[in-house]
Structure formats: C-alpha cells, structure tokens
Design a protein around this motif. Sequence first.
Motif, PDB file in Angstrom:
ATOM      1  N   UNK A  71      43.914  46.478  35.531  1.00  0.00           N
ATOM      2  CA  UNK A  71      44.868  46.617  34.429  1.00  0.00           C
ATOM      3  C   UNK A  71      46.099  47.443  34.762  1.00  0.00           C
ATOM      4  N   UNK A  72      46.134  48.020  35.939  1.00  0.00           N
ATOM      5  CA  UNK A  72      47.259  48.871  36.329  1.00  0.00           C
ATOM      6  C   UNK A  72      47.736  48.495  37.722  1.00  0.00           C
ATOM      7  N   UNK A  73      49.013  48.735  38.013  1.00  0.00           N
ATOM      8  CA  UNK A  73      49.484  48.519  39.374  1.00  0.00           C
ATOM      9  C   UNK A  73      48.819  49.529  40.311  1.00  0.00           C
ATOM     10  N   UNK A  74      48.519  49.087  41.523  1.00  0.00           N
ATOM     11  CA  UNK A  74      47.791  49.940  42.472  1.00  0.00           C
ATOM     12  C   UNK A  74      48.554  50.131  43.770  1.00  0.00           C
ATOM     13  N   UNK A 101      41.066  45.776  51.012  1.00  0.00           N
ATOM     14  CA  UNK A 101      40.108  44.677  50.820  1.00  0.00           C
ATOM     15  C   UNK A 101      39.244  44.892  49.582  1.00  0.00           C
ATOM     16  N   UNK A 102      38.712  46.096  49.425  1.00  0.00           N
ATOM     17  CA  UNK A 102      37.851  46.381  48.270  1.00  0.00           C
ATOM     18  C   UNK A 102      38.623  46.270  46.962  1.00  0.00           C
ATOM     19  N   UNK A 103      39.868  46.724  46.959  1.00  0.00           N
ATOM     20  CA  UNK A 103      40.680  46.646  45.742  1.00  0.00           C
ATOM     21  C   UNK A 103      40.968  45.192  45.386  1.00  0.00           C
ATOM     22  N   UNK A 104      41.333  44.410  46.369  1.00  0.00           N
ATOM     23  CA  UNK A 104      41.602  42.998  46.117  1.00  0.00           C
ATOM     24  C   UNK A 104      40.331  42.261  45.701  1.00  0.00           C
ATOM     25  N   UNK A 105      39.199  42.571  46.330  1.00  0.00           N
ATOM     26  CA  UNK A 105      37.933  41.931  45.964  1.00  0.00           C
ATOM     27  C   UNK A 105      37.516  42.256  44.538  1.00  0.00           C
ATOM     28  N   UNK A 106      37.950  43.411  44.034  1.00  0.00           N
ATOM     29  CA  UNK A 106      37.641  43.812  42.662  1.00  0.00           C
ATOM     30  C   UNK A 106      38.657  43.231  41.671  1.00  0.00           C
ATOM     31  N   UNK A 158      41.890  43.782  41.875  1.00  0.00           N
ATOM     32  CA  UNK A 158      42.924  44.791  41.668  1.00  0.00           C
ATOM     33  C   UNK A 158      44.331  44.253  41.810  1.00  0.00           C
ATOM     34  N   UNK A 159      45.228  44.891  41.096  1.00  0.00           N
ATOM     35  CA  UNK A 159      46.643  44.549  41.076  1.00  0.00           C
ATOM     36  C   UNK A 159      47.366  45.367  42.149  1.00  0.00           C
TER      37      UNK A 159
END
Length: 139
Positions: free
Chosen positions: A58-61, A74-79, A81-82
């Motif tokens: 829900x937020x920019x990362x 990788x983990x952020x994208x797999x979750x 993530x933005x």
Amino acid sequence: MTKKVVVLPCSGVGKVYGTISREAAYKAVEQLKPEKTSITCLPLLVVGDEDAERMVQENPCIVINGCPSGCAELATKNAGGNVVQIIDVTKMLKENRDLKPNQMTIRELDPKGKRLAEIIAEKISREVDRILDSEEEGG
C-alpha cells in the motif's frame, strides 16, 4: 491516511554490507525523515506476515540491497510490494571507493562504514522527497 515511504533494508546479518544497509535505513527513518517514512524487516515479508505485506503493497518502497543477490528486493517484489527505488550498497561503494569498510566490523561499523551508511541515508532522504512530491503531483 497519508502515505509514507517504506524503507526495507537487507537483513544480511553477519555481513558488513547488511549492517550498512540497516544503519542507513535507521538513520533515514529515525533521524532524517521520521514523519515521511516507516520501516519493516525482511524476515516478516519472507514468512508472509500480513501487516508487513500490506505495508509494502500500500505504500511506495525503497529497498536497500546489501549485496548483488538482491534478497531484499526479491522478497519485497514477491510480497507484491510497490518497489519504486532500489539502492545497492555495493554500487554505492563503487561510487565511494575510499569508504571501503573493514569486513569484520559487523556489529559496530568502522568510520568508513558509518560514512557510507550516512551517504546512503542521505540518498534515501532525497528519494523520499522525490517520491512523495511525485505522488502529490499525481504520478
């Protein structure tokens, strides 16, 4: 609710570049941009923690990779993530070769490692402003 930029550092425990990643994230979030940022940890995303996943979706990362493996990214994208910005500690080191830290300073960074973490934190701070200004302008 006002969006904040989520800063997600590498969790390369036992590795100096992971320590630099975390130090930079804490400095950016706690000192430079406390009202505009939040932080979460990589292991929460890896185990599927719903609150951590929602935060990165829900937020920019801004993701800080400690090494070329890019686990944080990788983990952020797999979750889901933005991810709007990726900062690589090793690339930042190439731009600041005189700040090569002692590889054994994983608990307490040496002066060079601390300075590199500060430079990265300053970059994060500038990126936070750019990201939030861009969102305010509608894109």
